[in-house]
Design an enzyme around this catalytic site. Structure first.
Site, PDB file in Angstrom:
ATOM      1  N   VAL A  85       0.843  -1.145   0.010  1.00 60.04           N
ATOM      2  CA  VAL A  85      -0.062   0.137  -0.131  1.00 60.04           C
ATOM      3  C   VAL A  85       0.910   1.332  -0.118  1.00 60.04           C
ATOM      4  CG1 VAL A  85      -1.750  -1.225   1.408  1.00 60.04           C
ATOM      5  CG2 VAL A  85      -0.286   0.495   2.329  1.00 60.04           C
ATOM      6  N   CYS A  86       0.489   2.399  -0.561  1.00 60.64           N
ATOM      7  CA  CYS A  86       1.191   3.696  -0.746  1.00 60.64           C
ATOM      8  C   CYS A  86       1.001   4.370   0.574  1.00 60.64           C
ATOM      9  CB  CYS A  86       0.660   4.482  -2.009  1.00 60.64           C
ATOM     10  SG  CYS A  86       1.424   6.097  -1.757  1.00 60.64           S
ATOM     11  N   LEU A  87       2.377   4.556   1.284  1.00 67.37           N
ATOM     12  CA  LEU A  87       2.392   5.242   2.632  1.00 67.37           C
ATOM     13  C   LEU A  87       2.987   6.570   2.414  1.00 67.37           C
ATOM     14  CD1 LEU A  87       3.306   2.215   4.670  1.00 67.37           C
ATOM     15  CD2 LEU A  87       1.094   3.176   4.452  1.00 67.37           C
TER      16      LEU A  87
END
Lengths: 177, 438
Positions: free
Chosen positions: A115-117
């Site tokens: 997931v893009c953090l």
């Protein structure tokens, strides 16, 4: 970014004392114990507040973690398996969290379902390392991501509820086995 | 136990190996057929000594001409160097191609990714290579361009524990002569984690490296030379970025897909390899930091001393060692060259040359402040306690430049006891069991 809810979530999670990563043998054992204490505290607090939303456990070395997380949207529970592998430079850098079954469904994800953090969590980690641990990663990284992505994926029809595969808008048929 | 991901990776590796074998055998077949002909077109044999002879068939004639022109003293020396390129994407692949064409001795390529059609807006890779690992595809192309270069490729992510250790072993032993360290590492990666991994390795080994980067919006980039102990390491300060001079409010951030341009990436690869050549072949001035702002065609430069309170213990150790070396070094006598002032006899128009830097600016830029000239800024600021080397107010932010983001510190700095994790008698095994039971 740091609204009241975030600050409250963080205050429920103990901060870690030991600055040690998987490459520091003895310090790492100490750090890993602290990770578990913090995670257990956070999960227990969630259960007490009726906001329980994930389980996580590691391999004996503490570098590979697996578990499940779930998100309740319009009274339906969407559950996913979660994986994370700690980088050699942990805790100087935050680990990536992967939700592999959502890969390809959202742009806010890197290869392997990570997931893009980048925007909402990585800078926060940089400023608060090494006090932050995996519990913070869940609370401030994966949690907010699910809260944005799940409703969006459902609305776009890319995510259907397992026990209710037609569509979430259909009323449950009465008398079904 | 191998995970699904690892098995997939292994299958891909084997597939690439197969393609390579097929290409090799078809090549050999052709060679067998045409042995009585002079030379298979497009493939040349290895050249054992670089020649300066000016003939059409000499691939090194234009490079060796640098000696005749008095630019480089000993160009052949390039064959004695081994360079590791980490990240073989938009910048790394072009970097590797330039070094290959320059006749570098050995290239070590590291990348976990494979070629995709989405990469075709950048240079180097071709559509028929889609699906191949980037390092394998790059090796094929580069070996064809210059068979004199030795290649070593590693298809993995350097940040995970096992790979990190292997990466460290290869940069410390994978030099031109096996067992010696590489001469330089070039970071052409696109993420903070990989940069910190390279930084960690280099601080521990005392390995010189150059960092490069292109912004997500594709209109700025930078290169930076890091000599552990001597110049600031990547962890000494928040990442430095070239101010884009774009109003953050108007910047669209829909989706996370980064923008990229072949132009910006080519420019950054160009200034990176130029710096590498200057550093290895000892000519010109080697830049410590060179930025590129494509919107204004502005190239800010600077150099930055290491932070004595850097978070990274090995950086602090390298600083001590550097200072000791410096103290032991015999003082060179400074030769003061007095430049004769040119005074024109006539100056009817009253023209005079004015220094671009004012006295005030010079004074302001001395001291402990990270000396950030106009056009360079930090990606984010750190809490005061982390920036012990200067007060927050002196970490200056030149007027008109915006910090990219400034995340809040959620941890109280004088972390009170109650907020910290409490000591427990429980062993790790007991804690793991308790977690399972919740």
């Amino acid at each position: 970014m740091a609204d009241e809810a975030t600050r409250r979530a963080v205050s429920a999670i103990p901060l870690l004392r030991t600055d040690g990563g998987p490459r520091d043998r003895e310090l790492w054992v100490q750090r890993l114990r602290e990770e578990y204490v913090a995670l257990i505290r956070y999960v227990e607090a969630n259960k007490a507040a009726d906001t329980d939303w994930f389980r996580l456990e590691s391999d004996p070395g503490g570098t590979r973690w697996t578990g499940t997380c779930w998100y309740v949207h319009e009274l339906l529970r969407y559950e996913f398996s979660v994986q994370l592998e700690l980088p050699a430079t942990y805790p100087a850098t935050a680990p990536d969290v992967a939700v592999p079954e959502l890969e390809g469904k959202t742009a806010k994800m890197y290869r392997g379902g990570r997931v893009c953090l980048t925007d909402h969590f990585k800078p926060l980690w940089a400023r608060n390392a090494p006090r932050f641990g995996l519990a913070h990663l869940m609370a401030l990284g994966l949690g907010p991501w699910l809260a944005v992505e799940v409703p969006d994926l459902v609305a776009r029809g890319l995510l259907t509820h397992r026990e209710n595969p037609q569509t979430h808008r259909d009323p449950p048929s009465a008398g079904a086995p | 136990m191998a995970t699904m991901e690892e098995l997939k990776l292994r299958v891909r590796e084997l597939e690439n190996e197969l393609i390579k074998c097929k290409q090799r055998s078809s090549l050999e077949e052709q060679h067998g057929h045409h042995q009585h002909h002079q030379q298979q077109p497009g493939h040349r044999p290895k050249i054992h000594k670089m020649s300066a002879e000016v003939v059409d068939s000499n691939p090194y004639s234009r490079l060796m001409a640098l000696k005749r022109m008095g630019i480089v003293e000993d160009y052949e020396k390039i064959r004695s160097y081994a360079v590791a390129v980490v990240g073989v994407g938009g910048v790394g692949s072009v970097t590797a191609e330039m070094l290959t064409r320059c006749g570098i001795g050995k290239l070590l390529l590291f990348d976990y990714d494979h070629v995709e059609l989405a990469n075709m807006n950048r240079l180097f890779f071709q559509p028929h290579q889609a699906g191949m690992s980037k390092v394998e595809a790059a090796e094929h192309t580069l070996r064809n361009i210059n068979p004199d270069v030795t290649f070593e490729t590693h298809n993995y992510n350097i940040t995970t524990l096992d790979n990190f250790n292997h990466f460290m072993e290869r940069v410390s032993h994978g030099g031109l002569e096996e067992g010696t360290p590489v001469d330089l590492i070039l970071s052409c990666v696109d993420n903070f984690e990989a940069r910190i991994a390279i930084n960690t390795v280099c601080n521990e080994l005392g390995q010189v490296w150059m960092e490069s980067g292109v912004s997500e919006n594709a209109v700025s980039g930078h290169i930076q030379l890091i000599i552990p102990g001597e110049t600031a390491c990547f962890a000494c300060a928040p990442p430095l970025v070239v101010a884009a001079n774009i109003d953050e409010k108007t910047l669209k951030r829909d989706g996370v897909c980064a923008a990229s341009l072949p132009t910006t990436m080519g420019v950054v690869a160009g200034i990176l390899v130029q710096n590498v050549l200057k550093y290895l072949l000892k000519f010109g001035t080697v830049s410590h930091y060179l930025g590129y702002n494509a919107m204004l065609d502005f190239f800010p430069t600077m150099s930055m001393r290491p932070n004595p309170h850097c978070d990274h213990a090995h950086c602090r150790r390298q600083q001590e060692e550097y200072q000791r070396r410096e103290a032991e070094r015999p003082k060179e006598e400074k030769v003061v060259e007095v430049e004769e002032e040119v005074v024109h006899e006539e100056n009817n128009w009253g023209i005079e040359v004015v220094s671009e830097v004012t006295e005030e600016e010079l004074n302001a830029s001395s001291g402990l402040v990270p000396d950030l000239p106009e056009g360079i800024t930090v990606a984010y600021t750190l809490p005061p306690q982390k920036v012990r080397w200067c007060s927050t107010s002196s970490l200056h932010n030149p007027a008109g430049l915006t910090l990219w983001f400034n995340p809040p510190v959620l941890v109280p700095q004088d972390s009170d006891e109650g907020a910290m994790v409490q000591e427990t008698e429980e062993s790790l095994e007991e804690l793991m069991a308790r977690m399972k039971q919740i």
